[in-house]
Design a protein around this motif. Structure first.
Motif, PDB file in Angstrom:
ATOM      1  N   ILE A 211       2.654  20.019  70.067  1.00  0.00           N
ATOM      2  CA  ILE A 211       1.652  19.050  70.518  1.00  0.00           C
ATOM      3  C   ILE A 211       1.484  17.936  69.507  1.00  0.00           C
ATOM      4  CG2 ILE A 211      -0.739  18.745  71.265  1.00  0.00           C
ATOM      5  CD1 ILE A 211       0.269  22.260  70.966  1.00  0.00           C
ATOM      6  N   HIS A 212       1.590  16.704  69.966  1.00  0.00           N
ATOM      7  CA  HIS A 212       1.285  15.540  69.135  1.00  0.00           C
ATOM      8  C   HIS A 212       0.044  14.888  69.726  1.00  0.00           C
ATOM      9  CE1 HIS A 212       2.126  11.065  68.187  1.00  0.00           C
ATOM     10  NE2 HIS A 212       1.394  11.598  67.226  1.00  0.00           N
TER      11      HIS A 212
ATOM     12  N   GLY B 254       2.477  22.977  66.056  1.00  0.00           N
ATOM     13  CA  GLY B 254       3.469  23.851  66.670  1.00  0.00           C
ATOM     14  C   GLY B 254       2.843  25.227  66.789  1.00  0.00           C
ATOM     15  N   TYR B 255       2.902  25.833  67.976  1.00  0.00           N
ATOM     16  CA  TYR B 255       2.275  27.145  68.160  1.00  0.00           C
ATOM     17  C   TYR B 255       3.239  28.103  68.838  1.00  0.00           C
ATOM     18  CZ  TYR B 255      -0.640  30.919  69.940  1.00  0.00           C
ATOM     19  OH  TYR B 255      -1.144  32.153  70.230  1.00  0.00           O
TER      20      TYR B 255
ATOM     21  N   ASP C 233      -7.572  16.936  77.977  1.00  0.00           N
ATOM     22  CA  ASP C 233      -7.601  18.314  77.479  1.00  0.00           C
ATOM     23  C   ASP C 233      -6.195  18.882  77.274  1.00  0.00           C
ATOM     24  OD1 ASP C 233     -10.336  18.300  77.483  1.00  0.00           O
ATOM     25  OD2 ASP C 233     -10.531  19.264  79.450  1.00  0.00           O
ATOM     26  N   THR C 234      -5.219  18.287  77.941  1.00  0.00           N
ATOM     27  CA  THR C 234      -3.834  18.754  77.830  1.00  0.00           C
ATOM     28  C   THR C 234      -3.362  18.740  76.379  1.00  0.00           C
ATOM     29  OG1 THR C 234      -3.335  17.898  80.040  1.00  0.00           O
ATOM     30  CG2 THR C 234      -1.449  18.355  78.599  1.00  0.00           C
ATOM     31  N   PHE C 235      -3.839  17.773  75.601  1.00  0.00           N
ATOM     32  CA  PHE C 235      -3.329  17.565  74.250  1.00  0.00           C
ATOM     33  C   PHE C 235      -4.247  18.123  73.167  1.00  0.00           C
ATOM     34  CE2 PHE C 235      -2.174  14.114  77.135  1.00  0.00           C
ATOM     35  CZ  PHE C 235      -0.794  14.292  77.186  1.00  0.00           C
TER      36      PHE C 235
ATOM     37  N   THR D 222      -6.575  24.037  69.299  1.00  0.00           N
ATOM     38  CA  THR D 222      -7.315  24.723  68.251  1.00  0.00           C
ATOM     39  C   THR D 222      -6.587  26.013  67.933  1.00  0.00           C
ATOM     40  OG1 THR D 222      -9.419  23.841  69.052  1.00  0.00           O
ATOM     41  CG2 THR D 222      -9.516  25.745  67.579  1.00  0.00           C
ATOM     42  N   ALA D 223      -6.338  26.246  66.664  1.00  0.00           N
ATOM     43  CA  ALA D 223      -5.611  27.460  66.279  1.00  0.00           C
ATOM     44  C   ALA D 223      -6.360  28.695  66.772  1.00  0.00           C
ATOM     45  CB  ALA D 223      -5.446  27.516  64.769  1.00  0.00           C
ATOM     46  N   PRO D 224      -5.665  29.618  67.452  1.00  0.00           N
ATOM     47  CA  PRO D 224      -6.304  30.838  67.940  1.00  0.00           C
ATOM     48  C   PRO D 224      -6.845  31.681  66.785  1.00  0.00           C
ATOM     49  CG  PRO D 224      -4.177  30.509  68.985  1.00  0.00           C
ATOM     50  CD  PRO D 224      -4.254  29.549  67.853  1.00  0.00           C
ATOM     51  N   LYS D 225      -7.846  32.452  67.065  1.00  0.00           N
ATOM     52  CA  LYS D 225      -8.436  33.323  66.055  1.00  0.00           C
ATOM     53  C   LYS D 225      -7.394  34.312  65.553  1.00  0.00           C
ATOM     54  CE  LYS D 225     -12.343  36.456  65.265  1.00  0.00           C
ATOM     55  NZ  LYS D 225     -13.537  37.112  65.877  1.00  0.00           N
ATOM     56  N   GLY D 226      -7.304  34.435  64.243  1.00  0.00           N
ATOM     57  CA  GLY D 226      -6.371  35.372  63.641  1.00  0.00           C
ATOM     58  C   GLY D 226      -4.966  34.837  63.456  1.00  0.00           C
TER      59      GLY D 226
END
Length: 405
Positions: free
Chosen positions: A132-133, A140-141, A266-268, A271-275
């Motif tokens: 995602i930019h 990067g996820y 919202d597409t872009f 937020t890093a997921p928990k953990g």
């Protein structure tokens, strides 16, 4: 699509990195999709008009689904190193995905909203890898490993002197997209290319013209390149690369579904997921991971110096020929490295396996060597440490070695 070299390199890191796309662009940027029988009835256009239509297209917003299939015909050992699984798994750093994308078929969702917001999500079963930019941030996820990669995106005019006055279209950061592949092809096409308009086609439910590029020279591994272009807005919808030897496409990249409406904001958002493990990227491109895929070969007798030459560290590089028949000759300085490795009874088994994967031995006035063959790029590695590489046939490499020993 003018850009400062350093900025271009940084931007490339944020694109979904498809190894074969980079190779194709570097060796003349190829690609075709033969027209479907009974295509739509469209007004006649010339090749020049179709090229101008692509260049004039200023579509800033789109979303959809695309697929890329790559069949390089790599040696078994190389295929094993690349991995036959999906993209998800392992590090979330985009650079670590390069090799995996050079093999097999991958489906991805794509969305773009101007030059500052793009998203690519590769789908492999229940696992996903997203890039995602969004403004100043690149994420990067990897859902499988639950790892996150974060880096600040270079901004034209803000990243030192790099990129001042440059403009970027959405395709600039979407290296896996048909738009960017098409731009690479057209930029590389020159007087050694025959350009024409093929039959019409329908791609992702949209009427399209097809621009066909063929090498005028003999000896290329590329048979032709064809770009399916949206008849209404000039957006490249599909790009394929066919081998001069026939068979299925070497590269086939195109939309299966596309919508030119503005994607939701919202597409872009990300937020890093928990953990999740979050890794911050290097400040500048090239500082980390640049030669990761060659490091494993450095420990093999005679191959370390050869790889250094291939990467431009110490080798003397000379360009032979032009256009589709271009060959790079690299004097790696490895001397008799390969022959010594072949005769060394104490050499690691893995090194011998790599040597055997290089293919058949060849001989000529240059001496002896081995050819690493794929359906696109071939390389002749001679026993005196020279490497001849290009998107040309084995015979073309041998002739070049004999003429330039």
């Amino acid at each position: 699509m003018a850009a400062n070299t350093n900025t271009s390199r940084k931007i490339a890191r944020y694109a979904v990195p498809v190894a074969v796309a980079g190779v194709a662009a570097a060796t003349v940027a190829m690609v075709p999709a033969f027209a479907n029988a009974g295509g739509p009835d469209l007004p006649k256009v010339t090749a020049q008009q179709l090229i101008e239509k692509i260049a004039a297209s200023d579509v800033q917003e789109l979303s959809g689904t695309a697929k890329i299939s790559t069949d390089l015909g790599l040696p078994k050992i190389a295929t094993g190193l690349l991995g036959g699984g999906g993209v998800a798994g392992g590090s979330a750093n985009p650079e670590d995905k390069v090799a995996q994308l050079a093999n097999g078929t991958h489906t991805f969702r794509v969305a773009a909203d101007g030059p500052d917001r793009q998203k690519l999500t590769f789908l492999d079963g229940k696992d996903e890898y997203s890039l995602i930019h969004n403004g100043d941030d690149v994420w990067g996820y990897d859902s499988k490993s639950n790892e996150v990669f974060h880096e600040k995106a270079p901004q034209p005019g803000k990243d030192g002197d790099a990129g001042k006055g440059t403009e970027h279209k959405p395709g600039d950061r979407l290296a896996a997209s048909p738009q960017q592949l098409a731009q690479d092809v057209l930029k590389a096409a020159g007087p050694t290319t025959d350009v024409s308009v093929g039959e019409t086609a329908q791609v992702a439910g949209r009427d399209a013209y097809q621009l066909v590029l063929k090498p005028k020279q003999s000896g290329s591994t590329v048979g032709s390149v064809q770009i399916a272009v949206d008849a209404k807005n000039g957006v490249p919808l599909r790009v394929q690369l066919l081998s001069s030897q026939g068979g299925k496409p070497i590269v086939d990249a195109g939309f299966t579904k596309v919508d030119f409406a503005k994607p939701s904001a919202d597409t872009f958002k990300f937020t890093a997921p928990k953990g999740a493990k979050v890794t911050e990227g290097a400040a500048e491109a090239g500082k980390a991971g640049e030669d990761e895929h060659w490091k494993a070969l450095d420990s093999f007798p005679g191959l370390g110096g050869l790889m250094d030459g291939a990467n431009g560290k110490d080798g003397d590089v000379k360009v032979l020929g032009e256009g589709w028949a271009t060959i790079a000759r690299i004097d790696s300085g490895a001397g008799k490295g390969l022959k010594e490795l072949e005769n060394d009874k104490n050499a690691p088994k893995e090194a011998k396996q790599f040597l055997n994967s290089l293919g058949d031995k060849v001989t000529g006035s240059f001496g002896e060597g081995r050819v690493l063959s794929t359906r696109l790029v071939n390389a002749l590695i001679t026993d005196d440490g020279k490497v001849y590489v290009g998107a040309v046939t084995k015979d073309a490499l041998v002739k070049a070695a004999e003429a330039n020993k």
